[in-house]
Design a protein around this motif. Structure first.
Motif: not given
Length: 356
Positions: A240-245
């Motif tokens: 998502g927008p925060d970049g954490y998988h």
């Protein structure tokens, strides 16, 4: 890319413009994305433990870790491509010296150490390109970085929108105009035009839930539910927008579990605070091979993992209840039922009517 240009006065032919590159690359700041290869570095786990718990909640922690990761990547992890190039150059020099001279124990041990370091760098490079290429059918260990690289490049080219037609059928190429075209299309599509409230009086109503069932849906979330929901996700799917998988949480669960438990319970008790994490990235998926209009794309939302954990907990609680509260005539979106059953029923009805 091939473009058809307008005709000029002294010719009845349309000239063709063949571009060997996609388009002039416009510099856009790349959003933060967590890399799975970072976790192979020997100092990552130790550094993450020191960065974690800087904030009062999960969201603040992720934001602070993002800043620390960017600095760590530059100063400690470095460029995988550069390290690979340097190691190959050193190994080439050692091997050339060994061919020209007699055996040297020092060079032998140095070459073994460099080969071990190169194997680690190659593994990191493989993880980077595997994450970009989304090659799901390949297992880790099948070192084929050229395949990963080509698949990632082709995927990027396929997903890149170079130009689209507007409502008048004219091509729009400018980046800003493209953004405006797509934004306005979906604003018009999802804007409610009828402001009046329509109420239907029906003799049918929803079947009420039993008291015990309603209680189980609303009860406090347990740690096992949170962990099961998280580990049931694909590790390296689009973030998502925060970049954490999801893989970041799964691989470092012993560090991040407490904050995740606190976050989910807080949202469960105060649902209004979900607004802190329910931002999404909209991705356009083409419905056909060569789309020309915005209507030929299907939008999907890329949500943060922290948000998806909450929705997955709700889904896991609803799954056992669905068959009992949904009519047998509803054949889609329910386990063990298929929407294709309706086709079979329709064919049997037509066949029976013909016989009669």
């Amino acid at each position: 890319m091939v473009r058809t240009l307008p005709r000029i006065d002294f010719s009845d032919h349309h000239p063709l413009l063949v571009s060997l590159t996609d388009m002039v690359n416009v510099h856009i700041e790349r959003p933060f994305r967590f890399e799975s290869s970072w976790q192979t570095h020997e100092s990552f786990q130790l550094e993450l433990r020191s960065w974690w718990n800087q904030g009062s909640n999960l969201i603040e922690n992720l934001s602070k870790v993002e800043d620390d990761l960017k600095e760590w990547k530059t100063n400690t992890f470095g460029s995988v491509r550069k390290r690979k190039r340097e190691l190959l150059a050193r190994l080439g020099g050692i091997q050339r010296r060994r061919e020209a001279r007699a055996m040297n124990p020092y060079l032998d041990s140095l070459e073994q150490a460099l080969q071990k370091e190169l194997a680690e760098v190659l593994k990191q490079e493989e993880l980077i390109w595997n994450q970009r290429s989304r090659a799901k059918w390949l297992y880790d260990g099948d070192r084929n970085t050229k395949y990963y690289h080509l698949k990632a490049v082709n995927r990027k080219r396929k997903n890149k929108i170079i130009m689209l037609r507007n409502d008048d059928g004219q091509w729009v190429e400018d980046d800003a105009a493209l953004r405006e075209l797509v934004t306005n299309y979906y604003k018009d599509l999802f804007t409610e035009t009828n402001d009046s409230l329509i109420i239907f009086n029906m003799k049918y109503s929803f079947k009420p839930l039993e008291e015990e069932v309603a209680f189980n849906l609303d009860r406090e979330v347990e740690n096992d539910e949170i962990k099961a929901a998280l580990f049931d996700m694909g590790a390296w799917k689009a973030p998502g927008p925060d970049g954490y998988h999801a893989g970041f949480y799964q691989k470092n669960w012993s560090i991040v579990d407490t904050k995740m438990y606190e976050f989910v319970r807080h949202i469960w008790r105060q649902p209004n605070s979900i607004s802190n994490v329910n931002t999404t990235d909209i991705c356009l998926i083409p419905k056909i091979d060569k789309p020309e209009f915005v209507s030929q794309f299907r939008p999907i939302s890329l949500c943060n993992v922290s948000y998806k954990v909450l929705t997955k907990i709700i889904v896991n609680r609803l799954k056992p209840l669905i068959p009992n509260i949904i009519s047998p005539n509803q054949t889609g979106f329910i386990p063990t039922r298929s929407i294709h059953e309706n086709i079979v029923v329709a064919q049997e009805m037509v066949h029976s009517m013909n016989k009669m």
